[in-house]
Design a protein around this motif. Structure first.
Motif, PDB file in Angstrom:
ATOM      1  N   GLU A   1       0.824  -1.296   0.095  1.00 21.32           N
ATOM      2  CA  GLU A   1       0.098   0.055  -0.034  1.00 21.32           C
ATOM      3  C   GLU A   1       0.920   1.190   0.028  1.00 21.32           C
ATOM      4  OE1 GLU A   1      -3.843   0.080   0.775  1.00 21.32           O
ATOM      5  OE2 GLU A   1      -3.648  -1.677  -0.295  1.00 21.32           O
TER       6      GLU A   1
ATOM      7  N   ILE B   1       2.885   1.846  -3.446  1.00 25.17           N
ATOM      8  CA  ILE B   1       1.993   2.050  -4.780  1.00 25.17           C
ATOM      9  C   ILE B   1       1.441   3.438  -4.650  1.00 25.17           C
ATOM     10  CG2 ILE B   1       1.363  -0.430  -5.498  1.00 25.17           C
ATOM     11  CD1 ILE B   1      -1.404  -0.010  -4.120  1.00 25.17           C
ATOM     12  N   ALA B   2       1.450   3.951  -3.437  1.00 27.11           N
ATOM     13  CA  ALA B   2       1.070   5.314  -3.157  1.00 27.11           C
ATOM     14  C   ALA B   2       2.339   6.294  -3.615  1.00 27.11           C
ATOM     15  CB  ALA B   2       0.634   5.594  -1.597  1.00 27.11           C
TER      16      ALA B   2
ATOM     17  N   ARG C   1       6.140   6.900  -9.580  1.00 24.01           N
ATOM     18  CA  ARG C   1       6.309   5.717 -10.375  1.00 24.01           C
ATOM     19  C   ARG C   1       7.357   6.023 -11.262  1.00 24.01           C
ATOM     20  NH1 ARG C   1       1.169   3.461 -10.305  1.00 24.01           N
ATOM     21  NH2 ARG C   1       0.521   3.372  -8.181  1.00 24.01           N
TER      22      ARG C   1
ATOM     23  N   ARG D   1      -5.586  -3.372  -6.314  1.00 24.20           N
ATOM     24  CA  ARG D   1      -5.579  -2.108  -5.803  1.00 24.20           C
ATOM     25  C   ARG D   1      -4.396  -1.229  -6.443  1.00 24.20           C
ATOM     26  NH1 ARG D   1      -8.070  -1.105  -1.180  1.00 24.20           N
ATOM     27  NH2 ARG D   1      -6.663   0.305  -0.041  1.00 24.20           N
ATOM     28  N   LEU D   2      -3.948  -1.889  -7.447  1.00 23.18           N
ATOM     29  CA  LEU D   2      -2.733  -0.928  -8.201  1.00 23.18           C
ATOM     30  C   LEU D   2      -3.320  -0.412  -9.479  1.00 23.18           C
ATOM     31  CD1 LEU D   2       0.087  -0.208  -8.701  1.00 23.18           C
ATOM     32  CD2 LEU D   2       0.315  -2.124 -10.060  1.00 23.18           C
ATOM     33  N   HIS D   3      -3.064   0.987  -9.563  1.00 22.18           N
ATOM     34  CA  HIS D   3      -3.492   1.682 -10.748  1.00 22.18           C
ATOM     35  C   HIS D   3      -1.977   1.831 -11.441  1.00 22.18           C
ATOM     36  CE1 HIS D   3      -5.490   4.545 -13.590  1.00 22.18           C
ATOM     37  NE2 HIS D   3      -4.174   5.171 -13.743  1.00 22.18           N
TER      38      HIS D   3
ATOM     39  N   ARG E   1     -10.350  -6.117 -12.156  1.00 21.78           N
ATOM     40  CA  ARG E   1     -11.314  -5.602 -12.936  1.00 21.78           C
ATOM     41  C   ARG E   1     -10.659  -4.252 -13.860  1.00 21.78           C
ATOM     42  NH1 ARG E   1     -14.550  -1.489 -10.785  1.00 21.78           N
ATOM     43  NH2 ARG E   1     -16.449  -2.220 -11.572  1.00 21.78           N
ATOM     44  N   LEU E   2      -9.546  -4.077 -13.141  1.00 18.92           N
ATOM     45  CA  LEU E   2      -9.002  -2.798 -14.259  1.00 18.92           C
ATOM     46  C   LEU E   2      -7.887  -3.407 -15.235  1.00 18.92           C
ATOM     47  CD1 LEU E   2      -8.015  -0.223 -11.548  1.00 18.92           C
ATOM     48  CD2 LEU E   2     -10.000  -0.338 -13.090  1.00 18.92           C
TER      49      LEU E   2
ATOM     50  N   LEU F   1      -5.344   9.487  -9.179  1.00 23.16           N
ATOM     51  CA  LEU F   1      -5.868   8.106  -9.643  1.00 23.16           C
ATOM     52  C   LEU F   1      -5.847   7.122  -8.808  1.00 23.16           C
ATOM     53  CD1 LEU F   1      -5.295   8.406 -13.345  1.00 23.16           C
ATOM     54  CD2 LEU F   1      -7.587   8.943 -12.357  1.00 23.16           C
ATOM     55  N   GLN F   2      -4.447   6.792  -8.219  1.00 19.99           N
ATOM     56  CA  GLN F   2      -4.241   5.782  -7.318  1.00 19.99           C
ATOM     57  C   GLN F   2      -4.929   5.905  -6.001  1.00 19.99           C
ATOM     58  OE1 GLN F   2      -1.768   2.701  -7.582  1.00 19.99           O
ATOM     59  NE2 GLN F   2      -3.239   2.402  -6.069  1.00 19.99           N
ATOM     60  N   PHE F   3      -4.524   7.110  -5.532  1.00 20.96           N
ATOM     61  CA  PHE F   3      -5.248   7.542  -4.040  1.00 20.96           C
ATOM     62  C   PHE F   3      -6.777   7.382  -4.176  1.00 20.96           C
ATOM     63  CE2 PHE F   3      -1.716  10.693  -2.179  1.00 20.96           C
ATOM     64  CZ  PHE F   3      -0.959   9.378  -2.163  1.00 20.96           C
TER      65      PHE F   3
ATOM     66  N   LEU G   1      -8.476   5.187  -5.900  1.00 15.98           N
ATOM     67  CA  LEU G   1      -8.446   3.808  -5.948  1.00 15.98           C
ATOM     68  C   LEU G   1      -8.301   3.111  -4.537  1.00 15.98           C
ATOM     69  CD1 LEU G   1      -9.221   1.356  -8.072  1.00 15.98           C
ATOM     70  CD2 LEU G   1      -6.552   0.946  -8.413  1.00 15.98           C
ATOM     71  N   LEU G   2      -7.443   3.564  -3.984  1.00 18.19           N
ATOM     72  CA  LEU G   2      -7.099   3.161  -2.425  1.00 18.19           C
ATOM     73  C   LEU G   2      -8.102   3.708  -1.516  1.00 18.19           C
ATOM     74  CD1 LEU G   2      -3.178   3.455  -2.436  1.00 18.19           C
ATOM     75  CD2 LEU G   2      -4.497   1.293  -2.737  1.00 18.19           C
TER      76      LEU G   2
ATOM     77  N   ARG H   1      -8.083   6.657  -0.464  1.00 22.85           N
ATOM     78  CA  ARG H   1      -7.532   7.607   0.544  1.00 22.85           C
ATOM     79  C   ARG H   1      -8.130   9.017   0.068  1.00 22.85           C
ATOM     80  NH1 ARG H   1      -1.315   6.395   1.201  1.00 22.85           N
ATOM     81  NH2 ARG H   1      -1.292   4.349   1.414  1.00 22.85           N
TER      82      ARG H   1
ATOM     83  N   VAL I   1     -11.172   4.512 -13.407  1.00 21.33           N
ATOM     84  CA  VAL I   1     -10.847   3.994 -11.903  1.00 21.33           C
ATOM     85  C   VAL I   1     -12.297   4.128 -11.214  1.00 21.33           C
ATOM     86  CG1 VAL I   1      -9.913   5.058  -9.787  1.00 21.33           C
ATOM     87  CG2 VAL I   1      -8.525   4.722 -12.168  1.00 21.33           C
TER      88      VAL I   1
END
Lengths: 324, 505
Positions: free
Chosen positions: A72, A75-76, A79, A110-112, A144-145, B368-370, B372-373, B375, B412
């Motif tokens: 978590e 991935i926050a 990148r 949970r990863l984008h 699903r992503l 986008l990631q936040f 999805l999490l 947050r 997302v």
């Protein structure tokens, strides 16, 4: 109060406390006995100890929860060029799969990272394919992503790995998947399995009769390729002789003709057809004509097939029916 | 003993019983795993999830090669099959192993069998064996290769064969080969000739003749080196189409693959660094020949494409300056002011619409990631981004950047995206994006279903518009995942359920 009475009281209290503890423990056990214990479907667990609490190395000490929390955080963070989290995340993910495949699959959901996410599964597959199969079958909907075909490919590869260790378990898991996903998976399930495993897998699959014609063709083409790879001499011909479903015969014949064409040797194919029932032989004659037209066989190839028919005392499949 | 004493005694005994029960029960309880119980029971028990390692320590361990290599070594040991007996295997170079093998055909047959069974095979050993056999008994080796029956794609033996002798001699050894093997050997030789013996090309083409020569030329042209330009110009002199392909191969700029590194813009692929020097070599080679104009045209267009590509990438960092530079580039290429601006705008829109370039990519992807999490709310992030696009991006960059932002957000969190669209009065945009999304084969079935379900709730799923019809989608969904489709159908509003019933009649 006398000393003896006090001791007696202490013993009786202690006894009852122990009884209470036993009841609590026993109750848990009883509860466990009431709910059916799920049979672990993974046949051979990784030979690595999942976690080594004594290790100096945090990686070998880490539990599933440790990986989850660290993921978590990773991935926050920032990148790389293609959207992958920094910090050796591929190796991180593989190690997570070793300890807790379900957690890893759900973490991936949970990863984008649209351009990169599928790389985690394909890398982990090399080491933990079999262990990932139950986790993927249980949680694939959460991914699903990712495009469906990428998820199905991963599920297929992990079932393929599991089938190498325990074909029944793989078939069992396959049965838990909905039909749409199963379709794609059949293409990878048989790849590089040995002859006996292919036979067990085919037997264990949901009946092909109910499937759409296209799906049956796909299934049997995959079987044909795998059977030929597993046994170059006899694999494909044995399947062709034994097949009792016309869809299977068609796919096997097409694969067999490709093989014969490539090796410029029609003896195996004609030998197999020779062993078929007369009705099936007639059907095969039609198949041969269709396929030779579809792939525009050169005259010398058609001559080679006719020659092989003559040699075996079979009627010439290319003789003009009107002339008979 | 009095009644009071008895009551106290019974009470304390009961308390002791309760205390014992509580102590054991309390100690054994584990934090419940966060896996939905609805799905549990299909597979094995989740592993115990107690924390053992500090998060920062675990992340840091992946920056320490000693730590993660230890894990990788263990992994390799576990996946490797244990050696049957004897000491652990020592690495022996393939050439040495091949030299120690007495029966070459037998060893190759074993490799071939492994290839066909899809098992692990040693391509280095196979190549070394062919090399040795070609030295020791060329005719026997060629005969084996010509008749072997292997899985398509096993090119290693043919590659070793192609390197063993001069190409004309090799072709002389290929009589009586299986057609497919001959084809594979010829393509290996074609590659070898292009990379090492280009001067022999004319003689080889004359020897092969007909279809084979054509295929051979096509294969080898894929590997043509600018250093052999003279030969290629000779064999392709008549064929302007092929010459243009060569020009495209030798004069190839980085296009839009640029990155900002160490304070300057560099091609993001390292092999592109000296592209201009290689292009000049090609131009020098064709100077004075009939191909000169083809190459010159390629050079000009590549230079323009790469300069424009760099400016397009730069737009994400310095929108105003880069846009101006781009307009200037189009003006210099002979366009009038208005046309140059139009084309620059079009190019920027295309590039940003396709998502090749993304304005403030890092911050947006983190948003986008936040989201999805869980947050932060995508509602806020998307609205803020759209506002920022409208207020701080040059006009020309807006449509593309807006479009890709809507698309990213839709993927997302469709619900939040549609809500933002509703709040801003841009539902038509959202429906268009949703429609593209639903028809894209990269979009998963669950996401498609979610988007359509949301549109239906908002009354935006028009059965005669660009979106798929309810009945069509339902049929596809049922074929894919019947259980999920059933649940989805139950959540649909009456109007769509009605359309479904109509459609199934």
């Amino acid at each position: 109060m006398k000393k003896r009475a006090v001791i007696l009281l202490l013993i009786s209290h202690l006894g009852l406390a122990l009884l209470g503890a036993w009841l609590a423990g026993g109750g848990e056990k009883q509860k466990a006995a009431e709910t059916p214990v799920p049979v672990p479907l993974v046949a051979a667990p990784s030979s690595l100890p999942p976690v080594d609490p004594q290790s100096e190395n945090p990686i070998l000490r880490a539990s599933g929860a440790d990986f989850r929390d660290a993921w978590e955080e990773m991935i926050a963070g920032p990148r790389g060029e293609s959207g992958e989290p920094y910090g050796n995340s591929i190796n991180f993910f593989i190690d997570w799969c070793r300890v807790d495949p379900e957690g890893a699959v759900r973490g991936l959901a949970r990863l984008h990272a649209p351009r990169f996410a599928h790389n985690y599964l394909s890398n982990a597959m090399q080491d933990h394919g079999a262990e990932l199969a139950p986790a993927l079958v249980k949680h694939w909907r959460e991914l699903r992503l990712m495009p469906d075909y990428k998820v199905e490919h991963a599920v297929g590869r992990s079932l393929n790995a599991l089938a190498k260790e325990d074909p029944e378990a793989a078939v069992g898991l396959l049965g838990e998947l909905p039909p749409g996903t199963r379709r794609e998976i059949c293409g990878t399930l048989f790849d590089r399995q040995d002859s006996a495993t292919i036979a067990r897998l085919v037997k264990g699959l949901p009946p092909a009769e109910s499937a759409a014609a296209e799906d049956r063709a796909r299934l049997w083409t995959a079987v044909a390729e795998a059977a030929d790879a597993a046994d170059q001499e006899r694999g494909l011909w044995d399947w062709l002789v034994r097949a009792d479903d016309p869809a299977a015969r068609l796919a096997l014949a097409e694969a067999g003709m490709k093989k014969a064409l490539r090796g410029e040797d029609w003896s195996g194919f004609c030998g197999a057809v020779e062993q078929l029932e007369p009705a099936a032989q007639a059907e095969m004659r039609e198949v041969v004509r269709q396929i030779s037209e579809k792939y525009v066989y050169r005259p010398e190839v058609i001559a080679a097939i006719s020659e092989e028919c003559r040699r075996r005392g079979l009627e010439d499949w290319f003789a003009d029916p009107a002339g008979e | 003993m009095t009644t009071r004493h008895s009551a106290i005694l019974i009470g304390t005994h009961l308390l002791a019983l309760g205390a014992g029960w509580w102590a054991v029960r309390g100690r054994d309880s584990e934090p419940a795993p966060d896996i939905p119980s609805a799905l549990a029971g299909k597979t094995d028990r989740p592993p115990r999830q107690e924390r053992r390692v500090d998060t920062a320590d675990l992340i840091a361990a992946y920056g320490n090669s000693d730590f993660w290599m230890e894990s990788r070594k263990l992994r390799n040991l576990a996946t490797q099959e244990a050696p049957a007996s004897g000491p652990s295997p020592v690495f022996i170079p393939a050439e040495q192993r091949a030299a120690e093998i007495a029966d070459i055909p037998d060893a190759l047959q074993k490799e071939l069998k492994a290839v066909n069974a899809g098992n692990g095979y040693d391509y280095e050993l196979a190549k070394a064996l062919i090399r040795r056999w070609m030295r020791e008994d060329t005719a026997a080796c060629a005969a084996w290769l010509g008749r072997m029956n292997s899985r398509v794609g096993w090119g290693d033996p043919f590659n070793a064969f192609a390197e063993a002798l001069p190409p004309l001699e090799l072709i002389g050894l290929m009589d009586g080969w299986l057609r497919s093997n001959r084809g594979r050997a010829l393509s290996a030789i074609a590659k070898q000739v292009a990379t090492a013996n280009a001067s022999e090309l004319p003689a080889l083409l004359a020897r092969l003749g007909g279809d084979e020569a054509r295929g051979f030329l096509e294969n080898s042209a894929n590997y043509a080196r600018v250093e052999d330009a003279e030969v290629w110009l000779e064999v392709l002199a008549e064929d302007r189409g092929r010459l243009a392909q060569l020009a495209g191969k030798w004069i190839q700029g980085p296009g839009e693959s640029w990155e900002w590194r160490d304070g300057e813009w560099l091609p993001s692929r390292p092999e592109m660094k000296d592209w201009e020097a290689r292009a000049e070599m090609a131009l020098a080679a064709v100077a004075g020949t009939a191909a000169e104009d083809v190459f010159q045209k390629q050079w000009e267009s590549e230079r323009h494409r790469s300069e424009a590509g760099r400016e397009l990438v730069r737009v994400a960092r310095e929108p105003a300056e880069a846009t101006a530079a781009l307009v200037e580039l189009y003006r210099a290429a002979g366009n009038g002011e208005a046309e140059a601006m139009r084309r620059a705008g079009e190019e920027i829109s295309r590039s940003y619409q396709d998502g090749l370039q993304v304005w403030q990519r890092e911050a947006w992807e983190q948003d986008l990631q936040f989201s999805l999490l869980g947050r932060q709310s995508l509602l806020v992030a998307l609205a803020a981004r759209l506002d920022a696009i409208d207020s701080s991006l040059p006009e020309v960059l807006r449509p593309g950047t807006r479009g890709s932002s809507w698309r990213d957000a839709m993927r997302v969190d469709p619900a939040a995206t549609l809500e933002v669209a509703r709040q801003r009065g841009e539902s038509d945009v959202a429906v268009r994006v949703a429609s593209e999304f639903v028809q894209d084969h990269e979009t998963s079935m669950p996401v498609r279903a979610e988007i359509l379900g949301l549109l239906a709730e908002l009354g935006l799923w028009n059965q005669n518009g660009t979106l798929p019809k309810a009945a069509t989608f339902m049929e596809e969904y049922v074929g894919f995942d019947p259980d999920a489709a059933r649940v989805w159908r139950q959540g649909l509003p009456d109007s769509i359920s009605h359309a479904l019933k109509e459609g199934s009649r």
